[in-house]
Design a protein around this motif. Structure first.
Motif, PDB file in Angstrom:
ATOM      1  N   ALA A 214    -112.741  10.874  15.424  1.00 54.99           N
ATOM      2  CA  ALA A 214    -111.814   9.872  15.970  1.00 54.99           C
ATOM      3  C   ALA A 214    -110.710  10.543  16.770  1.00 54.99           C
ATOM      4  O   ALA A 214    -110.310  10.054  17.830  1.00 54.99           O
ATOM      5  CB  ALA A 214    -111.229   9.036  14.841  1.00 54.99           C
TER       6      ALA A 214
ATOM      7  N   ASP B 127    -112.204  11.973  20.016  1.00 55.87           N
ATOM      8  CA  ASP B 127    -112.492  10.882  20.969  1.00 55.87           C
ATOM      9  C   ASP B 127    -111.256  10.484  21.768  1.00 55.87           C
ATOM     10  O   ASP B 127    -111.368   9.895  22.846  1.00 55.87           O
ATOM     11  CB  ASP B 127    -113.045   9.654  20.228  1.00 55.87           C
ATOM     12  CG  ASP B 127    -114.489   9.844  19.777  1.00 55.87           C
ATOM     13  OD1 ASP B 127    -115.140  10.811  20.229  1.00 55.87           O
ATOM     14  OD2 ASP B 127    -114.953   9.026  18.954  1.00 55.87           O
TER      15      ASP B 127
ATOM     16  N   HIS C 240    -111.321   3.622  14.952  1.00 56.25           N
ATOM     17  CA  HIS C 240    -110.773   3.310  16.278  1.00 56.25           C
ATOM     18  C   HIS C 240    -109.244   3.279  16.268  1.00 56.25           C
ATOM     19  O   HIS C 240    -108.600   3.577  17.276  1.00 56.25           O
ATOM     20  CB  HIS C 240    -111.320   1.960  16.773  1.00 56.25           C
ATOM     21  CG  HIS C 240    -110.870   0.782  15.952  1.00 56.25           C
ATOM     22  ND1 HIS C 240    -111.426   0.488  14.715  1.00 56.25           N
ATOM     23  CD2 HIS C 240    -109.920  -0.161  16.172  1.00 56.25           C
ATOM     24  CE1 HIS C 240    -110.831  -0.596  14.221  1.00 56.25           C
ATOM     25  NE2 HIS C 240    -109.915  -1.003  15.085  1.00 56.25           N
TER      26      HIS C 240
ATOM     27  N   THR D   3    -108.141   6.808  16.752  1.00 55.56           N
ATOM     28  CA  THR D   3    -108.309   7.175  18.162  1.00 55.56           C
ATOM     29  C   THR D   3    -107.185   6.576  19.011  1.00 55.56           C
ATOM     30  O   THR D   3    -106.590   7.264  19.856  1.00 55.56           O
ATOM     31  CB  THR D   3    -109.675   6.695  18.691  1.00 55.56           C
ATOM     32  OG1 THR D   3    -110.709   7.279  17.890  1.00 55.56           O
ATOM     33  CG2 THR D   3    -109.869   7.105  20.134  1.00 55.56           C
ATOM     34  N   ASP D   4    -106.908   5.291  18.791  1.00 55.18           N
ATOM     35  CA  ASP D   4    -105.862   4.610  19.578  1.00 55.18           C
ATOM     36  C   ASP D   4    -104.489   5.215  19.327  1.00 55.18           C
ATOM     37  O   ASP D   4    -103.687   5.393  20.261  1.00 55.18           O
ATOM     38  CB  ASP D   4    -105.849   3.114  19.258  1.00 55.18           C
ATOM     39  CG  ASP D   4    -107.078   2.383  19.764  1.00 55.18           C
ATOM     40  OD1 ASP D   4    -107.789   2.948  20.604  1.00 55.18           O
ATOM     41  OD2 ASP D   4    -107.340   1.256  19.299  1.00 55.18           O
TER      42      ASP D   4
END
Length: 204
Positions: free
Chosen positions: A31, A34, A194, A197-198
Motif C-alpha cells: 500500500a 503504491d 487503499h 495508499t491515499d
C-alpha cells in the motif's frame, strides 16, 4: 558511506510499518509502495517483524526497508541479517552507537535530550531521530538545540501527524518526520489498504 538523508532523497515522511504477521507487513508495504514512497521502516515490535522485513525486501526490491526499534547489538545483527537497508534506534547506549556506526548501512540513533545528542555526535552521528518527539519537547526543543548543535539534523518521530508535520518540516534542522498516522491500526485490521495508499499520497 551513504547517509540516511541521502537514502530519503526528496521523501520527507518515514512511514512506519508495524505488523503482527508477515502477510500484514507485506500488505502495508504494498500500500505504501503504491503511493510512490520509496523508503519505509519496519519496527521490530512483534515476533513477525524480522520475517516481515525479509519478505518485504524480497517482494518489493525497489523499496528501501529499514529496521526500527533496534534496542541492542543482538537486535542490530538480526536486522542486518534480515537485509535491513538502514537502522533506526529509539534510544542510545555507547555500545549500541559504536555498533551502529560500524555497520555497512546508515544509522539513525534515537535521542531525546541534549546529552543524548552530544553522545551521538561524539560517536560521529550528525543525523538523529528525536523520539518521542512530542514528549521530548517537540518544535520548541528543536528550535532551542539548533543554535547549539549546528551540524546536527533530526527526523522527529512520536506525536507527529497530518496536522503538525508541516510545522516540523519547516524547521531548518529537520530532514523528515516519522509517522504511523499513514497506516492506522483500524485500517490494517479492516484490510483497508487503499486508505494507507491515499494517506501516503497526501504527504508526497
Amino acid at each position: 558511506m551513504t547517509t540516511f538523508s541521502q537514502l530519503m532523497g526528496t521523501q520527507t515522511l518515514l512511514p512506519i510499518i508495524q505488523a503482527d504477521t508477515v502477510e500484514q507487513g507485506l500488505d502495508i508495504a504494498k500500500a505504501m509502495a503504491d503511493s510512490g514512497l520509496k523508503v519505509v521502516e519496519v519496527v521490530l515490535r512483534s515476533d513477525a517483524s524480522l520475517e516481515a522485513l525479509r519478505a518485504i525486501k524480497q517482494q518489493h526490491p525497489d523499496l528501501l526497508v529499514g529496521a526500527g526499534t533496534v534496542l541492542d547489538t543482538q537486535m542490530l545483527q538480526q536486522a542486518l541479517d534480515a537485509g535491513a537497508d538502514f537502522i533506526v534506534t529509539p534510544a542510545i547506549t555507547d555500545a549500541l552507537l559504536k555498533a551502529v556506526k560500524a555497520c555497512e548501512v546508515p544509522g539513525l540513533p534515537g535521542v531525546s535530550t541534549p546529552a543524548d545528542i552530544a553522545l551521538a555526535r561524539e560517536n560521529g552521528f550528525h543525523e538523529m531521530k528525536l523520539f518521542p518527539a512530542s514528549l521530548a519537547g517537540g518544535i520548541p526543543f528543536l528550535k532551542a538545540v539548533s543554535s547549539v548543535f549546528r551540524d546536527v539534523v533530526f527526523c522527529p518521530t512520536g506525536g507527529i501527524n497530518a496536522n503538525n508535520r508541516c510545522d516540523y518540516l519547516a524547521l531548518p534542522n529537520v530532514i523528515g518526520v516519522g509517522g504511523t498516522w499513514v497506516a492506522q491500526k483500524e485500517w490494517v485490521e479492516a484490510g483497508e489498504w487503499h486508505k494507507i495508499t491515499d494517506a501516503c499520497k497526501a504527504v508526497l
